[in-house]
Write a protein that holds these residues in place. Sequence first.
Motif, PDB file in Angstrom:
ATOM      1  N   LEU A   2       0.813  -1.212   0.000  1.00 22.12           N
ATOM      2  CA  LEU A   2       0.000   0.000   0.000  1.00 22.12           C
ATOM      3  C   LEU A   2       0.844   1.257   0.000  1.00 22.12           C
ATOM      4  N   GLU A   3       2.034   1.183   0.617  1.00 24.45           N
ATOM      5  CA  GLU A   3       2.869   2.374   0.737  1.00 24.45           C
ATOM      6  C   GLU A   3       3.331   2.896  -0.616  1.00 24.45           C
ATOM      7  N   SER A   4       3.402   2.021  -1.609  1.00 21.08           N
ATOM      8  CA  SER A   4       3.877   2.447  -2.922  1.00 21.08           C
ATOM      9  C   SER A   4       2.763   2.973  -3.821  1.00 21.08           C
ATOM     10  N   LEU A   5       1.517   2.937  -3.331  1.00 20.80           N
ATOM     11  CA  LEU A   5       0.376   3.328  -4.150  1.00 20.80           C
ATOM     12  C   LEU A   5       0.202   4.838  -4.196  1.00 20.80           C
ATOM     13  N   HIS A   6      -0.073   5.365  -5.394  1.00 17.81           N
ATOM     14  CA  HIS A   6      -0.427   6.775  -5.521  1.00 17.81           C
ATOM     15  C   HIS A   6      -1.476   6.915  -6.618  1.00 17.81           C
ATOM     16  N   PHE A   7      -2.434   7.781  -6.390  1.00 21.89           N
ATOM     17  CA  PHE A   7      -3.485   8.021  -7.366  1.00 21.89           C
ATOM     18  C   PHE A   7      -3.181   9.286  -8.159  1.00 21.89           C
ATOM     19  N   ASN A   8      -3.428   9.203  -9.448  1.00 24.44           N
ATOM     20  CA  ASN A   8      -3.206  10.359 -10.320  1.00 24.44           C
ATOM     21  C   ASN A   8      -4.463  11.183 -10.530  1.00 24.44           C
ATOM     22  N   HIS A   9      -5.600  10.686 -10.030  1.00 28.15           N
ATOM     23  CA  HIS A   9      -6.870  11.377 -10.228  1.00 28.15           C
ATOM     24  C   HIS A   9      -7.545  11.646  -8.878  1.00 28.15           C
ATOM     25  N   GLU A  10      -8.308  12.719  -8.825  1.00 27.08           N
ATOM     26  CA  GLU A  10      -9.026  13.056  -7.606  1.00 27.08           C
ATOM     27  C   GLU A  10     -10.165  12.086  -7.337  1.00 27.08           C
ATOM     28  N   SER A  11     -10.682  11.474  -8.388  1.00 28.09           N
ATOM     29  CA  SER A  11     -11.780  10.529  -8.242  1.00 28.09           C
ATOM     30  C   SER A  11     -11.353   9.174  -8.813  1.00 28.09           C
ATOM     31  N   PRO A  12     -10.530   8.430  -8.066  1.00 26.03           N
ATOM     32  CA  PRO A  12      -9.976   7.195  -8.613  1.00 26.03           C
ATOM     33  C   PRO A  12     -11.039   6.119  -8.839  1.00 26.03           C
ATOM     34  N   LEU A  13     -10.766   5.279  -9.817  1.00 30.22           N
ATOM     35  CA  LEU A  13     -11.574   4.097 -10.101  1.00 30.22           C
ATOM     36  C   LEU A  13     -10.660   2.892  -9.992  1.00 30.22           C
TER      37      LEU A  13
END
Length: 264
Positions: A105-116
Amino acid sequence: MRIINSVQNPLIKDILKLQDKSRERRKKGFFIIEGQRELSLALKGGYKIESVLIEPSVFSIEQVSQFNISSKNIIEVSKDVYQKIAYRDSTEGIIAIVKTKNFDLESLHFNHESPLVLVLEGIEKPGNIGAMLRTADAANLDAVFIADPKTDMFNPNIIRSSVGCLFTNQIVVGSSEEICSFLQEKQINIYSATLQNSNEYHKNDYTLPTALVVGTEATGLTEIWRNNATQNINIPMQGEIDSMNVSVAAAILTFEAKRQREFK
């Protein structure tokens, strides 16, 4: 450049173990990639190549240059040796030993404000996992969560059935409890595919931060996903059976969400 002509070579024996045994992959921290496209996608995804083995009558040393791999890491093998280690029936003449990655989980990053995102709980068949990774890539999902996995992600059947999409998706592996808590903390709505207390999948709003959760065809989702869902959802069945292949169901849900988002 090294040349290997014997199937009894220790490296060849190690490759066979890495292909066959998840325990060996975990112990050594390496796995096997076969095929030019898959290797290209792995390199693009930041994977580190330990060695590349080629059968020169099929894949030449000149072709290897496209991967920017040092000649000291390239090994030429005979046709008999290559046929011994090739996992596919039809082959491309190139196999690589690659360093594994941690899917935490620590390596996860979202590029969008509303992730899918897509959550796969307890999926047993590598082919289904591979198919859903292909769907996730096609839909450009923000992440795929593998909850309570029944196989390691570097199983050669996952790599083969995903046609390299194991390397193109952002993947997290963890327990259902960890992943569910993470999604709730990030205020991502959870839509769990189950018959219990559910409505039809197309009646929900997936334009907000959304996690689509699917489980095994045999037993479905566990209570943690049914009880913590923003909404349980189902795909209406009009025939004699009450379920479908999980990878097909995941694709239907995913592209309904993409349709609502106007494929953005």
